[in-house]
Design an enzyme around this catalytic site. Structure first.
Site, PDB file in Angstrom:
ATOM      1  N   ASP A 143       0.830  -1.197   0.000  1.00 53.33           N
ATOM      2  CA  ASP A 143       0.000   0.000   0.000  1.00 53.33           C
ATOM      3  C   ASP A 143       0.873   1.258   0.000  1.00 53.33           C
ATOM      4  O   ASP A 143       1.886   1.321   0.697  1.00 53.33           O
ATOM      5  CB  ASP A 143      -0.861  -0.040   1.274  1.00 53.33           C
ATOM      6  CG  ASP A 143      -1.931   1.015   1.292  1.00 53.33           C
ATOM      7  OD1 ASP A 143      -2.792   0.977   0.404  1.00 53.33           O
ATOM      8  OD2 ASP A 143      -1.913   1.870   2.202  1.00 53.33           O
ATOM      9  N   GLU A 148       1.763  -0.514  -4.918  1.00 53.35           N
ATOM     10  CA  GLU A 148       0.799   0.501  -5.333  1.00 53.35           C
ATOM     11  C   GLU A 148       1.601   1.762  -5.613  1.00 53.35           C
ATOM     12  O   GLU A 148       1.800   2.626  -4.757  1.00 53.35           O
ATOM     13  CB  GLU A 148      -0.239   0.769  -4.234  1.00 53.35           C
ATOM     14  CG  GLU A 148      -1.325   1.719  -4.719  1.00 53.35           C
ATOM     15  CD  GLU A 148      -2.029   2.523  -3.631  1.00 53.35           C
ATOM     16  OE1 GLU A 148      -3.049   3.141  -3.927  1.00 53.35           O
ATOM     17  OE2 GLU A 148      -1.528   2.556  -2.481  1.00 53.35           O
TER      18      GLU A 148
HETATM   19  C1  GLC Z   1      -4.093   3.127  -0.614  1.00 55.41           C
HETATM   20  C2  GLC Z   1      -5.291   2.212  -0.563  1.00 55.41           C
HETATM   21  C3  GLC Z   1      -6.471   3.023  -0.127  1.00 55.41           C
HETATM   22  C4  GLC Z   1      -6.212   3.569   1.250  1.00 55.41           C
HETATM   23  C5  GLC Z   1      -4.921   4.362   1.272  1.00 55.41           C
HETATM   24  C6  GLC Z   1      -4.448   4.596   2.673  1.00 55.41           C
HETATM   25  O1  GLC Z   1      -4.209   4.082  -1.581  1.00 55.41           O
HETATM   26  O2  GLC Z   1      -5.478   1.604  -1.801  1.00 55.41           O
HETATM   27  O3  GLC Z   1      -7.661   2.278  -0.150  1.00 55.41           O
HETATM   28  O4  GLC Z   1      -7.265   4.381   1.665  1.00 55.41           O
HETATM   29  O5  GLC Z   1      -3.862   3.677   0.643  1.00 55.41           O
HETATM   30  O6  GLC Z   1      -3.982   3.413   3.234  1.00 55.41           O
END
Ligand code: GLC
Length: 557
Positions: A205, A268
């Site tokens: 993440d 991500e």
């Molecule tokens: C990432 C996740 C999202 C979350 C954010 C904070 O972007 O995909 O859903 O709210 O991180 O952890």
């Protein structure tokens, strides 16, 4: 480090499936999907042709951000099951040849994590330096101009210790301080804990986050409105995207590679520039997979998508495995964003996703063409996007380009987190509770049960695509070569396959790719064109043919 043979890189050519556990299948009647539900439908995923499952957050959490606020990195959320359930899931998936990836949140914890509780206890507490604390800025307010994901200041005043703490997301998600060596050591142990249990990897993440500027400098302005260039009018130059973060991934990659069956790290990586995306792969010594958000945010047109693909492949190092996805729990579902629910477009998008070289990630429901669901304000569950617009379409004929919200999510995120539409019964067959945690979409019209029995359905097409992909290029990084195409068309060779796709409302004439034609999104073989050697693709039709003289790679069977 080139330590791994390519045969060990199971993610090459793989199909990963993002499964939002709370909305999958509820087996204990509390309205939330659970690990038991994942186990119960492993046969479905295996039938579909999935190689790996990425589970949305499964660790204990107060759920300010539905699991992206972790209070225990070594456990399972009681709503979802137990550690034993997780072990069983990993084992049962393994028996079907599927791997399990977990969601790991290293940028921040929950404010309910024992580290933060201790850190908040006093300036001298043992975990104080696990987080980013700062004195007020010159004018007495927050230390700098950084904004959080809702557009407010990224700093909250902590009165009892008279300092601000940093949270790039909600106040209940304090950012970890990656300048602190003990944070590194904790995460090494977390990785090993799950790898030792048989977890095949992590989706990381906010992978572009982690380190923050040591001097806490102000972010510069960002005026383009491009959701990947910044948020709320600021470049995220100093509160994320710091070069030191790459050292963390080099360290984690050594850990992942130390397992006989290499573990995979999927980031991500919220970056807009292909060279910066390439940086996350490093010299084959950082992440093995990194999400491609420029592809997600491209419009559903031949020039836009083909440009992102060409740009990505040109920037990525030779051995790097690109990742193609179009939907997720933040940005919404592509059948709405790209296709405005038009089945012809959904089929064409699936064909492209399934034939591009690299790894593809399907979001649960993509395979049946599930669309976003308008969730009324009183039923919304996502605090971060509460009350934001409902629709992921941007008004450009549903072919989204820009951002309508400052954070790039383009609306309330619940719209893409609603229960899986298993059948046309109450609550779409997702729970026996009086009501699921989020309302269901139009399950009478779109559901797994009906589509499974229909050879002409989106689900059947998706399964055929995944089976073709596995047979022709599973386990491989296929080559990619663009071919000449008329306006509105995109033609390319990917390994042994030739793909012709018409992204327009008019028929287009393409050069006949030869035979056999292995798959057509309309089910029909294209008509012959006016000239010899030409074929006519119907509006939004796509076909896959075997390239003459190129045998399939020895893919997984
Ligand atoms: C990432 C996740 C999202 C979350 C954010 C904070 O972007 O995909 O859903 O709210 O991180 O952890």
């Amino acid at each position: 480090m080139k330590s791994k043979d390519s045969h060990n890189r199971w993610w090459h050519g793989a199909v990963l499936y993002q499964l939002y556990v709370r909305s999958w299948l509820d087996t204990d009647g509390d309205g939330y999907g659970d690990l038991g539900g994942v186990i119960a439908r492993l046969d479905y995923l295996s039938w579909l042709g999935v190689d790996g499952i990425w589970l949305s957050p499964t660790m204990p959490s107060p759920d300010e951000d539905w699991g992206y606020d972790v209070s225990d990195y070594l456990g399972v959320h009681p709503d979802l099951g137990t550690l034993e359930d997780m072990d069983r899931l990993i084992a049962e998936a393994g028996q079907r040849g599927m791997r399990v990836l977990l969601d790991l949140v290293p940028n921040h914890t929950s404010s309910a994590h024992p580290w933060f509780i201790d850190a908040a206890g006093g300036k001298g507490s043992g975990h104080r330096d696990f987080y980013v604390w700062a004195d007020p800025g010159a004018g007495g307010g927050p230390p700098n101009n950084w904004l959080n994901a809702t557009g407010g200041p990224a700093w909250t005043w902590h009165d009892s210790t008279k300092q601000y703490y940093l949270h790039n997301f909600l106040p209940g998600q304090p950012d970890l301080n990656w300048w602190e060596p003990r944070v590194h050591e904790e995460f090494r142990q977390i990785l090993r804990f799950w790898f030792d249990r048989g977890v095949a990897g992590f989706r990381i993440d906010v992978a572009h986050g982690l380190y923050k500027d040591a001097e806490l400098r102000d972010n510069p302005p960002e005026l383009s409105g491009n959701p990947l260039a910044g948020r709320f009018g600021q470049q995220q130059a100093y509160n994320a995207n710091r070069p030191e973060t790459h050292d963390v991934y080099r360290d984690w990659r050594r850990i992942a590679d130390s397992y006989p069956a290499a573990r995979v790290l999927l980031g991500e990586t919220w970056v807009g520039d292909p060279d910066r995306l390439a940086d996350f792969y490093g010299n084959d010594d950082q992440l093995q997979l990194a999400f491609n958000f420029p592809f997600v945010f491209a419009r559903l047109t031949a020039p836009d998508l083909s440009a992102v693909v060409a740009g990505t492949l040109a920037a990525l190092p030779a051995e790097a495995c690109p990742v193609w996805t179009a939907s997720n729990h933040d940005v919404g579902r592509f059948p709405t964003r790209w296709c405005d629910g038009d089945q012809r477009k959904v089929r064409l998008a699936l064909l492209v996703l399934a034939t591009l070289p690299g790894a593809m990630v399907l979001y649960y429901g993509d395979e049946i063409g599930m669309t976003d669901v308008g969730v009324p304000l009183e039923l919304q569950q996502d605090k971060m996007s509460l009350g934001s617009g409902q629709n992921g379409s941007s008004g450009e004929g549903g072919q989204n380009g820009g951002s309508t919200d400052g954070n790039g999510w383009q609306g309330n995120r619940d719209r893409a987190r609603t229960p899986t539409q298993w059948d046309g019964s109450v609550a779409a067959g997702s729970t026996r509770a009086a009501a699921p945690w989020l309302p269901t979409g139009d399950s009478a019209t779109v559901n797994v049960a009906d589509q499974r029995d229909d050879p002409g359905s989106v689900l059947s097409l998706c399964r055929d695509l995944l089976s073709l992909r596995r047979a022709e290029s599973g386990g491989q990084l296929a080559s990619y070569q663009p071919l000449p195409a008329p306006p509105g068309g995109w033609a390319y060779r990917a390994g042994s396959l030739t793909v012709l796709a018409n992204f327009s409302d008019r028929p287009v004439t393409c050069q006949d790719p030869g035979r056999p034609i292995l798959l057509s999104t309309t089910g029909a073989t294209p008509a012959a064109g006016d000239a010899a050697g030409d074929i006519l693709l119907a509006p939004w039709q796509g076909i896959v043919a075997r390239t003459a003289g190129v045998p399939p790679a020895p893919g997984r069977r």
